[in-house]
Design a protein around this motif. Structure first.
Motif, PDB file in Angstrom:
ATOM      1  N   GLU A  36      24.549  33.933  53.257  1.00 34.34           N
ATOM      2  CA  GLU A  36      26.002  33.987  53.115  1.00 34.34           C
ATOM      3  C   GLU A  36      26.604  35.046  54.035  1.00 34.34           C
ATOM      4  O   GLU A  36      27.686  34.848  54.612  1.00 34.34           O
ATOM      5  CB  GLU A  36      26.374  34.256  51.658  1.00 34.34           C
ATOM      6  CG  GLU A  36      26.072  33.072  50.746  1.00 34.34           C
ATOM      7  CD  GLU A  36      26.431  33.353  49.294  1.00 34.34           C
ATOM      8  OE1 GLU A  36      26.716  34.530  48.979  1.00 34.34           O
ATOM      9  OE2 GLU A  36      26.412  32.410  48.501  1.00 34.34           O
ATOM     10  N   ALA A  37      25.902  36.179  54.208  1.00 35.72           N
ATOM     11  CA  ALA A  37      26.387  37.206  55.135  1.00 35.72           C
ATOM     12  C   ALA A  37      26.401  36.660  56.556  1.00 35.72           C
ATOM     13  O   ALA A  37      27.375  36.860  57.300  1.00 35.72           O
ATOM     14  CB  ALA A  37      25.509  38.449  55.042  1.00 35.72           C
ATOM     15  N   TYR A  38      25.336  35.980  56.940  1.00 31.37           N
ATOM     16  CA  TYR A  38      25.280  35.405  58.281  1.00 31.37           C
ATOM     17  C   TYR A  38      26.402  34.385  58.486  1.00 31.37           C
ATOM     18  O   TYR A  38      27.093  34.392  59.523  1.00 31.37           O
ATOM     19  CB  TYR A  38      23.929  34.737  58.518  1.00 31.37           C
ATOM     20  CG  TYR A  38      23.905  33.905  59.786  1.00 31.37           C
ATOM     21  CD1 TYR A  38      23.738  34.511  61.023  1.00 31.37           C
ATOM     22  CD2 TYR A  38      24.105  32.533  59.735  1.00 31.37           C
ATOM     23  CE1 TYR A  38      23.752  33.763  62.191  1.00 31.37           C
ATOM     24  CE2 TYR A  38      24.123  31.773  60.893  1.00 31.37           C
ATOM     25  CZ  TYR A  38      23.946  32.391  62.118  1.00 31.37           C
ATOM     26  OH  TYR A  38      23.977  31.649  63.266  1.00 31.37           O
ATOM     27  N   LEU A  39      26.613  33.494  57.500  1.00 32.35           N
ATOM     28  CA  LEU A  39      27.634  32.457  57.640  1.00 32.35           C
ATOM     29  C   LEU A  39      29.042  33.047  57.659  1.00 32.35           C
ATOM     30  O   LEU A  39      29.921  32.525  58.347  1.00 32.35           O
ATOM     31  CB  LEU A  39      27.493  31.446  56.496  1.00 32.35           C
ATOM     32  CG  LEU A  39      26.260  30.536  56.574  1.00 32.35           C
ATOM     33  CD1 LEU A  39      26.137  29.692  55.312  1.00 32.35           C
ATOM     34  CD2 LEU A  39      26.336  29.636  57.807  1.00 32.35           C
ATOM     35  N   THR A  40      29.256  34.123  56.921  1.00 36.75           N
ATOM     36  CA  THR A  40      30.563  34.792  56.971  1.00 36.75           C
ATOM     37  C   THR A  40      30.858  35.294  58.374  1.00 36.75           C
ATOM     38  O   THR A  40      31.970  35.120  58.901  1.00 36.75           O
ATOM     39  CB  THR A  40      30.602  35.958  55.970  1.00 36.75           C
ATOM     40  OG1 THR A  40      30.440  35.448  54.644  1.00 36.75           O
ATOM     41  CG2 THR A  40      31.921  36.719  56.067  1.00 36.75           C
ATOM     42  N   LEU A  41      29.861  35.904  58.999  1.00 31.32           N
ATOM     43  CA  LEU A  41      30.038  36.397  60.366  1.00 31.32           C
ATOM     44  C   LEU A  41      30.188  35.238  61.348  1.00 31.32           C
ATOM     45  O   LEU A  41      31.001  35.295  62.279  1.00 31.32           O
ATOM     46  CB  LEU A  41      28.846  37.268  60.759  1.00 31.32           C
ATOM     47  CG  LEU A  41      28.698  38.578  59.969  1.00 31.32           C
ATOM     48  CD1 LEU A  41      27.335  39.193  60.227  1.00 31.32           C
ATOM     49  CD2 LEU A  41      29.801  39.558  60.333  1.00 31.32           C
ATOM     50  N   ALA A  42      29.385  34.178  61.142  1.00 32.71           N
ATOM     51  CA  ALA A  42      29.470  33.028  62.043  1.00 32.71           C
ATOM     52  C   ALA A  42      30.837  32.356  61.945  1.00 32.71           C
ATOM     53  O   ALA A  42      31.397  31.924  62.964  1.00 32.71           O
ATOM     54  CB  ALA A  42      28.360  32.033  61.719  1.00 32.71           C
ATOM     55  N   ARG A  43      31.395  32.278  60.743  1.00 32.54           N
ATOM     56  CA  ARG A  43      32.732  31.692  60.587  1.00 32.54           C
ATOM     57  C   ARG A  43      33.791  32.547  61.270  1.00 32.54           C
ATOM     58  O   ARG A  43      34.758  32.034  61.836  1.00 32.54           O
ATOM     59  CB  ARG A  43      33.071  31.514  59.105  1.00 32.54           C
ATOM     60  CG  ARG A  43      32.441  30.281  58.479  1.00 32.54           C
ATOM     61  CD  ARG A  43      33.126  29.934  57.168  1.00 32.54           C
ATOM     62  NE  ARG A  43      32.998  31.006  56.196  1.00 32.54           N
ATOM     63  CZ  ARG A  43      32.044  31.076  55.280  1.00 32.54           C
ATOM     64  NH1 ARG A  43      31.127  30.118  55.228  1.00 32.54           N
ATOM     65  NH2 ARG A  43      31.969  32.078  54.438  1.00 32.54           N
ATOM     66  N   ALA A  44      33.616  33.880  61.205  1.00 35.16           N
ATOM     67  CA  ALA A  44      34.573  34.764  61.883  1.00 35.16           C
ATOM     68  C   ALA A  44      34.536  34.539  63.387  1.00 35.16           C
ATOM     69  O   ALA A  44      35.567  34.619  64.068  1.00 35.16           O
ATOM     70  CB  ALA A  44      34.252  36.223  61.558  1.00 35.16           C
ATOM     71  N   VAL A  45      33.337  34.236  63.929  1.00 33.45           N
ATOM     72  CA  VAL A  45      33.195  34.016  65.369  1.00 33.45           C
ATOM     73  C   VAL A  45      33.672  32.615  65.764  1.00 33.45           C
ATOM     74  O   VAL A  45      34.416  32.445  66.741  1.00 33.45           O
ATOM     75  CB  VAL A  45      31.729  34.217  65.804  1.00 33.45           C
ATOM     76  CG1 VAL A  45      31.530  33.808  67.264  1.00 33.45           C
ATOM     77  CG2 VAL A  45      31.307  35.661  65.594  1.00 33.45           C
ATOM     78  N   LEU A  46      33.258  31.593  65.014  1.00 30.56           N
ATOM     79  CA  LEU A  46      33.528  30.203  65.391  1.00 30.56           C
ATOM     80  C   LEU A  46      34.816  29.648  64.815  1.00 30.56           C
ATOM     81  O   LEU A  46      35.291  28.595  65.249  1.00 30.56           O
ATOM     82  CB  LEU A  46      32.349  29.313  64.957  1.00 30.56           C
ATOM     83  CG  LEU A  46      31.005  29.623  65.619  1.00 30.56           C
ATOM     84  CD1 LEU A  46      29.892  28.802  64.975  1.00 30.56           C
ATOM     85  CD2 LEU A  46      31.069  29.354  67.112  1.00 30.56           C
TER      86      LEU A  46
END
Length: 357
Positions: free
Chosen positions: A217-227
């Motif tokens: 979930e931490a990774y996906l939160t960051l990925a959503r902020a980028v993408l």
């Protein structure tokens, strides 16, 4: 009984030990060889061996380790054992018998082999049986230690494979919010710290599925902020599987693979779905994307580590799962060109020796 022990029995049938005692001794020996010499478990293993063969003292000398000993005559026994280790020949003196122990596949240091020392009136057949038993126990300990070292190496490699591109993009995105939205920048920075902590921190080999999902979930939160809107996410996990222990970084690399190869390579982005559920005594975890997919032949090459341009993350996860749970528990890739990719892993909900920390 092990192969060597059975082979030794062919040389004689008198004074066979009770089968239950043999099994108990095997468990104690295997456990003792994993513990430091002189520890209660190590001494108990030698005591059991003495009971099986009628010895009044038992010692085990291994290169690079302290001598394990139970009973009297330690000084004389160690001296005799050292001579036998150097010459690799059976030696007896003063009521003590030293037997070099040949361990298959071992690489003795300084040309010294392990030596079993027995004190007292021990029949030749019994001494040979016990030496074979110890050789098998040492070989098993060596193989298990090698597997553990290989698993640790794979984990270190996974931790070293955090994408520099992702880290750069995440930090750049966080920096962009410092002035325009300080609260969001702070939240993303805390999320980034949690992601790095889980991925790099020195910790045990296993975590709970809940802990692994927290990293995802931490990774996906960051990925959503980028993408941004290009990345859509669905995470569904049954509460009953959250406590299931799982190797550290067994899931996060699969999700990162789905984002990189299923979403980032598609102009309009895509959907990543992560699920976890129980099927009887097995936990089934799936990571799916609706990206371009690949041919089944390419998927097999990816897991074999022979696909051109493919990273090692999936290979390492697959090998670690097989090493921990057995060859039937590797990754399964379901894919076809234009049909997205679904990666499935199945792990036992309860596995001896697998404990979350």
């Amino acid at each position: 009984m092990t192969g060597r022990f059975r082979a030794a029995q062919a040389h004689g049938t008198a004074d066979r030990p009770d089968p239950t005692e043999v099994l108990d001794a095997g468990v104690a020996v295997a456990a003792g060889l994993r513990e430091p010499a002189g520890s209660p478990a190590a001494v108990e293993a030698l005591r059991r061996l003495a009971g099986l063969c009628g010895a009044n003292a038992v010692g085990l000398l291994r290169s690079g380790q302290d001598t394990g000993w139970w009973g009297p005559d330690r000084e004389a026994g160690v001296a005799l054992g050292l001579r036998a280790a150097t010459t690799r020949r059976r030696m007896s003196e003063g009521g003590l018998l030293a037997l070099p122990v040949v361990v298959d596949g071992a690489d003795p240091v300084d040309d010294r082999v392990p030596v079993l020392v027995l004190g007292g009136e021990v029949p030749t057949t019994a001494a040979r049986r016990v030496a074979g038993f110890v050789a098998d126990a040492l070989e098993r300990a060596r193989l298990e230690a090698g597997a553990a070292a290989a698993d640790a190496a794979l984990l270190r490699e996974l931790r070293a494979q955090i994408s520099p591109h992702f880290v750069y993009n995440a930090l750049t995105t966080i920096a962009s919010f410092v002035r325009s939205d300080p609260a969001r920048a702070r939240d993303l920075l805390e999320t980034f710290a949690e992601f790095i902590r889980h991925s790099l921190a020195a910790r045990g080999d296993y975590t709970s599925l809940a802990g692994e999902f927290a990293s995802v979930e931490a990774y996906l939160t960051l990925a959503r902020a980028v993408l941004g809107e290009r990345l859509r996410v669905q995470v569904r996990v049954a509460p009953e599987v959250l406590p299931v222990p799982i190797p550290v970084l067994a899931l996060q690399p699969l999700v990162e693979n789905a984002v990189q190869h299923g979403v980032e390579r598609t102009p309009d982005g895509g959907l990543v779905q992560v699920s976890g559920e129980a099927e009887a005594d097995v936990c089934v975890i799936a990571v799916e994307d609706d990206g371009p997919g690949m041919s089944p032949e390419h998927a097999r090459a990816v897991l074999a580590g022979t696909a051109e341009g493919a990273g090692l993350a999936l290979v390492n996860v697959d090998r670690r799962l097989r090493a921990v749970y057995g060859p039937e528990h590797g990754l399964v890739i379901e894919t076809a060109p234009g049909a997205g990719t679904r990666i499935v892993l199945r792990v036992p909900r309860f596995q001896p020796g697998v404990v979350a920390r």
